[in-house]
Write an enzyme that holds these catalytic residues in place. Sequence first.
Site, mmCIF file in Angstrom:
data_model
loop_
_atom_site.group_PDB
_atom_site.id
_atom_site.type_symbol
_atom_site.label_atom_id
_atom_site.label_comp_id
_atom_site.label_asym_id
_atom_site.label_seq_id
_atom_site.Cartn_x
_atom_site.Cartn_y
_atom_site.Cartn_z
ATOM 1 N N ARG A 1 -22.289 43.240 -6.211
ATOM 2 C CA ARG A 1 -23.307 42.681 -5.308
ATOM 3 C C ARG A 1 -22.970 42.963 -3.841
ATOM 4 O O ARG A 1 -22.793 42.048 -3.035
ATOM 5 C CB ARG A 1 -23.487 41.179 -5.527
ATOM 6 C CG ARG A 1 -23.919 40.808 -6.919
ATOM 7 C CD ARG A 1 -24.280 39.336 -7.034
ATOM 8 N NE ARG A 1 -24.697 38.979 -8.379
ATOM 9 C CZ ARG A 1 -25.124 37.779 -8.742
ATOM 10 N NH1 ARG A 1 -25.208 36.808 -7.844
ATOM 11 N NH2 ARG A 1 -25.480 37.531 -9.989
ATOM 12 N N ASP B 1 -26.039 35.421 0.794
ATOM 13 C CA ASP B 1 -27.198 35.506 -0.092
ATOM 14 C C ASP B 1 -28.511 35.278 0.649
ATOM 15 O O ASP B 1 -28.598 34.437 1.550
ATOM 16 C CB ASP B 1 -27.085 34.462 -1.206
ATOM 17 C CG ASP B 1 -26.155 34.897 -2.325
ATOM 18 O OD1 ASP B 1 -25.496 35.940 -2.178
ATOM 19 O OD2 ASP B 1 -26.087 34.177 -3.350
ATOM 20 N N ASP C 1 -19.580 31.267 -5.706
ATOM 21 C CA ASP C 1 -20.769 32.090 -5.933
ATOM 22 C C ASP C 1 -20.805 33.214 -4.900
ATOM 23 O O ASP C 1 -19.835 33.925 -4.742
ATOM 24 C CB ASP C 1 -22.021 31.222 -5.892
ATOM 25 C CG ASP C 1 -23.217 31.881 -6.572
ATOM 26 O OD1 ASP C 1 -23.074 32.998 -7.097
ATOM 27 O OD2 ASP C 1 -24.310 31.295 -6.576
ATOM 28 N N ASP D 1 -22.322 29.139 -2.034
ATOM 29 C CA ASP D 1 -22.525 30.269 -1.120
ATOM 30 C C ASP D 1 -21.865 29.981 0.230
ATOM 31 O O ASP D 1 -22.069 28.911 0.817
ATOM 32 C CB ASP D 1 -24.007 30.536 -0.886
ATOM 33 C CG ASP D 1 -24.711 31.038 -2.138
ATOM 34 O OD1 ASP D 1 -24.016 31.525 -3.042
ATOM 35 O OD2 ASP D 1 -25.954 30.931 -2.191
#
Length: 516
Positions: A242, A193, A189, A160
């Site tokens: 996302r 997040d 990734d 991340d």
Amino acid sequence: MRRSLALRVGTAAAVMAVAVAGVALSLNTASAQSNAATGYASQNGGTTGGAGGQVVRATTGTQINQALCNRASSSTPIVIQVEGTINHGNTADVSGSSCDVGSTLIDLKGVSNVTIVGVGSGAVFDQIGIHIRESSNIILQNFTVKNVKKSGSPTSNGGDAIGMEGGVRNVWADHLTLEASGGEAEGYDGLFDMKNDTEYVTLSYSILRNSERGGLVGSGDSDTGNNYITYHHNLYQNLNSRIPLLRAATAHSYNNHFVGIVESGINSRVGAKIQVDNNYFEDSKDPIGTFYTDLRGYWEVSGNVFDNVTWSAPGTDNYPAGPNVQSTTSVSIPYSFALDNANCVPSVVAATAGANKGLKTSDGSCSIQSPTASPTGNPPTSPTASPTENPTGGPGGTNLSLGAGADGSSKASGTSYGNVIDGSTSTYWSPSGTTGRVSVKWGSATTIDTVVIREAADAVGNIDNWQLVNNANGAVLASGTGAGTISFPATSLTKVNFVIVTASGTPKITEFETYA
């Protein structure tokens, strides 16, 4: 099956070109910006980061860790100004009672009241991610995080770029560039997040691009304890999905530009609710809906533009909001906000979003405004300044040097006294040697109490000892080492001298700003 990341051309490339054109600008191109978090980060007591605390400069990851670990406590306010490239090679673990850091990532664990801001020629976290856990009141501003991997070499932060988890409260991420170079197969990734009890977060004026995954809220369908997130004036470019994946939370997305979205955009699931205002969706598929699950989420929509957007057919685990996009819930937003018309969002976002854009923002009427006060909190108030106490922003108000005159003791070839009062950090004055004087002067008495001395990026730290002198009577208003923001008792004068007493290299002063 997930489709691989598709690099876009045409309109998407044009938007990227506009964004890249601003990279040469630095925080120094603007006097400063208001230290006022927007969106949900302005709630729950607000987000001020390290405002009012010590200001330190870091050019390595180790120095960032040292700054965190050398505080009196884990909640002592601190502003960490970062310049240069931070990577695994210059990041080492550091011990201290006020930190819990590491060597493979920038770990903000169990801390509060911290600002990390890129300054000068810019800051890049290269293959090293930022992890926030069990922390509160954090500002991340004006830097790039790129190519953070969870597999391959080197690895950092689970892949991340920025990740938050474990009881995080009040984070403002502003004017960032977060990017990867592929998807999970290439070792990457998420870019942004949030999971495991993270609340009151705002992502504003940032660029997220070239990744399979933009960001999620909730790591799985049972992770429903995250809430209250705002996304505004961001560029989402060449992402698969996302943007965000939203589980159970309440969120607000406004004035964002989505371009080249491959699979799906805003994915509201597990009872999540999101207000979607005046966004511009372009060359994208399924920009709003519930996807890859039958646990439906909801949306309230208003003023959005759908330009060359395609919608998939509804089916099991697939509930697109379009093509006839209608609201399915109502969301109560507790803070005030001004909406740009969606049609101008691409141009506004291209001019403002991302690192090294001068911290420019929109005024809510499709016009760009430059910053007006320091993003790093209050400037140092002592009458001396050092290289580690030198915010690149200045105090609020009018720079009284603009429109004044300038002279000095000597000037190197190709430089000019007038360069220090021209409002541009691309020109500078140097003395003919390593010491000398440069002055700002007015035709009538002028009261000032603050001076900001800005140095060229390749000459930061060359000035050792200096004095600030009232030319009329020789009174020393302040003295110190380095350069930066200098505060002193208000003084009425017609000419103020910045005298370089000693220097370790040739000084290059780009601006000599004065304020009342």
